[in-house]
Design an enzyme around this catalytic site. Structure first.
Site, PDB file in Angstrom:
ATOM      1  N   LYS A 132       2.274   5.138  -6.303  1.00 34.75           N
ATOM      2  CA  LYS A 132       1.792   4.897  -7.659  1.00 34.75           C
ATOM      3  C   LYS A 132       1.623   6.169  -8.453  1.00 34.75           C
ATOM      4  CE  LYS A 132      -2.392   2.554  -5.989  1.00 34.75           C
ATOM      5  NZ  LYS A 132      -2.918   3.631  -5.138  1.00 34.75           N
TER       6      LYS A 132
ATOM      7  N   LYS B 116       8.434   7.751  -0.060  1.00 35.89           N
ATOM      8  CA  LYS B 116       7.854   6.425  -0.272  1.00 35.89           C
ATOM      9  C   LYS B 116       7.598   6.166  -1.762  1.00 35.89           C
ATOM     10  CE  LYS B 116       2.837   6.674  -0.114  1.00 35.89           C
ATOM     11  NZ  LYS B 116       1.610   6.015   0.188  1.00 35.89           N
TER      12      LYS B 116
ATOM     13  N   LYS C  23      -0.571  15.935  -0.284  1.00 39.79           N
ATOM     14  CA  LYS C  23      -1.322  15.967  -1.548  1.00 39.79           C
ATOM     15  C   LYS C  23      -1.706  17.398  -1.920  1.00 39.79           C
ATOM     16  CE  LYS C  23      -1.746  11.472  -2.350  1.00 39.79           C
ATOM     17  NZ  LYS C  23      -2.074  10.403  -3.219  1.00 39.79           N
TER      18      LYS C  23
HETATM   19  P1  ATP Z   1      -1.117   7.257  -4.411  1.00 38.84           P
HETATM   20  O1  ATP Z   1       0.248   7.471  -4.990  1.00 38.84           O
HETATM   21  O2  ATP Z   1      -2.215   7.262  -5.400  1.00 38.84           O
HETATM   22  O3  ATP Z   1      -1.367   8.105  -3.203  1.00 38.84           O
HETATM   23  P2  ATP Z   1      -0.188   4.935  -3.013  1.00 38.84           P
HETATM   24  O4  ATP Z   1       0.822   4.242  -3.842  1.00 38.84           O
HETATM   25  O5  ATP Z   1       0.287   5.690  -1.841  1.00 38.84           O
HETATM   26  O6  ATP Z   1      -1.145   5.783  -3.913  1.00 38.84           O
HETATM   27  P3  ATP Z   1      -2.523   3.782  -1.731  1.00 38.84           P
HETATM   28  O7  ATP Z   1      -3.674   3.340  -2.563  1.00 38.84           O
HETATM   29  O8  ATP Z   1      -2.626   5.084  -1.027  1.00 38.84           O
HETATM   30  O9  ATP Z   1      -1.187   3.781  -2.587  1.00 38.84           O
HETATM   31  O10 ATP Z   1      -2.168   2.651  -0.670  1.00 38.84           O
HETATM   32  C1  ATP Z   1      -2.583   1.309  -0.717  1.00 38.84           C
HETATM   33  C2  ATP Z   1      -1.925   0.508   0.382  1.00 38.84           C
HETATM   34  O11 ATP Z   1      -0.537   0.353   0.094  1.00 38.84           O
HETATM   35  C3  ATP Z   1      -1.972   1.153   1.763  1.00 38.84           C
HETATM   36  O12 ATP Z   1      -2.195   0.150   2.755  1.00 38.84           O
HETATM   37  C4  ATP Z   1      -0.615   1.756   1.945  1.00 38.84           C
HETATM   38  O13 ATP Z   1      -0.238   1.822   3.301  1.00 38.84           O
HETATM   39  C5  ATP Z   1       0.262   0.772   1.196  1.00 38.84           C
HETATM   40  N1  ATP Z   1       1.445   1.414   0.643  1.00 38.84           N
HETATM   41  C6  ATP Z   1       1.454   2.390  -0.288  1.00 38.84           C
HETATM   42  N2  ATP Z   1       2.711   2.727  -0.611  1.00 38.84           N
HETATM   43  C7  ATP Z   1       3.530   1.943   0.149  1.00 38.84           C
HETATM   44  C8  ATP Z   1       4.929   1.809   0.267  1.00 38.84           C
HETATM   45  N3  ATP Z   1       5.738   2.553  -0.461  1.00 38.84           N
HETATM   46  N4  ATP Z   1       5.441   0.915   1.140  1.00 38.84           N
HETATM   47  C9  ATP Z   1       4.601   0.144   1.873  1.00 38.84           C
HETATM   48  N5  ATP Z   1       3.257   0.200   1.799  1.00 38.84           N
HETATM   49  C10 ATP Z   1       2.709   1.083   0.956  1.00 38.84           C
END
Ligand code: ATP
Ligand code: LTN
Length: 334
Positions: A200, A197, A115
């Protein structure tokens, strides 16, 4: 709260549209825990402040996420569903844990480094402190189990270390939590860059399927997803794009990867991608319909959140009082 059952805690940040990765990696796995555990499911709005937010959007995303939790099967009568900032003990315990967390270990956190690279103009203290706030979320409730995606394992390890460090320095206070990763720790990848990965906050909309996308958008994004060479539908390390689509198919169609490989043997990528789209749409559409209905019912959501925060606060207060006592702060006479 039922004292015999073990406790499960998890949360997602209201940082934008929830992705299929969030759903398949985390939220989907929360529902089955509700019959066996005391579950607390939290919308972690304080965490989302570590990157710049537009206040009106943050407000909307937070309430949309509350509705989405319920649409995904979180039952407010079985679980405590609440917003992190409604229970101020989260921020308070963070300060205490900050004083036993080392700058060196915080500097090594992969998400912090990622980040910091992505938001080079806003490397704020909160970004570095993010994992301590997450540890507080978990430890406040004497959590046994934390259902999360694979990317959160390092943060969970820190929560365990901080719990053990505190317990050793003072006396047993916190339960040391365990992670629960499903499907061998599934991680859904970006549709455009299948070694990263699905996230969002990815600015490339085509890389991400959200639970708010309509069926046509889902199909279009999947048709445009990058593929690997040789038009063969096979799960392999050297085929990250197709392996990712196979994982998505397997989880949404509820079919093993091996069976899916057989089913699409010789079909070519076009037919395969359409089948992935059908499977994803069949999972996402009913959730979407329910989410929309719930999001329109403001007073229902407010009641759920009030009840959730009250339930959560009781346990959080108890833990924090104990922590304050152990470290030598004078308890307030009430
Ligand atoms: P950001 O992009 O804002 O960092 P993010 O998409 O990584 O957000 P988080 O809010 O950080 O989402 O994660 C919420 C949950 O979703 C966590 O338990 C995380 O492990 C899971 N998660 C996020 N992205 C993935 C993915 N691509 N595959 C599987 N699990 C995921
Ligand atoms: N950092 C987590 C969100 C999160 C969380 C938690 C998950 C904040 N607090 C407590 C489980 C338990 C993430 O998914 N990015």
């Amino acid at each position: 709260m039922d004292n015999v059952r073990k406790t499960a805690f998890s949360g997602v940040q209201p940082t934008g549209r929830i992705t299929l990765g969030n759903y398949l990696g985390a939220i989907r796995n929360w529902r089955p825990l509700q019959d066996e555990y005391n579950c607390l499911y939290c919308v972690v709005d304080l965490h989302s402040l570590t990157v710049t937010q537009v206040p009106a959007e943050l407000r909307k995303n937070t309430m949309d996420l509350v509705a989405l939790y319920i649409a995904c099967g979180i039952d407010p009568d079985k679980s405590s569903l609440f917003i992190q900032s409604h229970v101020h003990e989260h921020a308070e315990l963070t300060w205490i844990l900050d004083t036993i967390a080392y700058v060196g270990e915080m500097n090594r956190m992969t998400q912090f480094k990622d980040k910091s690279r992505k938001h080079a103009d806003n490397i704020n203290m909160g970004l570095m402190n993010y994992p301590v706030l997450m540890a507080s979320d978990i430890l406040l409730y004497q959590t046994d189990l934390v259902p999360v995606g694979k990317d959160q394992l390092q943060h969970l390890e820190l929560a365990r270390n901080l719990a053990e460090r505190f317990n050793n320095r003072y006396s047993p206070t916190f339960v040391v939590p365990e992670a629960l990763c499903f499907q061998n720790g599934c991680s859904i990848k970006s549709l455009q860059e299948p070694t990263a990965k699905m996230s969002k906050s990815d600015p490339n909309e085509n890389a991400v399927i959200t639970l708010f996308d309509d069926p046509d958008t889902i199909r279009r994004k999947l048709r445009r997803a990058v593929t690997d060479c040789c038009s063969e539908v096979r799960f392999a390390e050297d085929k990250p794009a197709i392996s990712n689509l196979l994982t998505i198919y397997s989880l949404t169609a509820d079919e093993s990867i091996a069976d899916a490989e057989k089913r699409f043997d010789g079909c070519g990528y076009g037919v395969f991608k359409d089948a992935v789209a059908d499977a994803v749409i069949s999972v996402v559409e009913p959730i979407q319909r329910e989410q929309k209905r719930l999001a329109a019912d403001k007073s229902y959501l407010e009641n759920v959140l009030k009840q959730g925060a009250e339930q959560a606060e009781r346990t959080a207060r108890k833990t924090l009082d104990k922590v304050y006592r152990k470290i030598g702060l004078i308890g307030r006479v009430r």
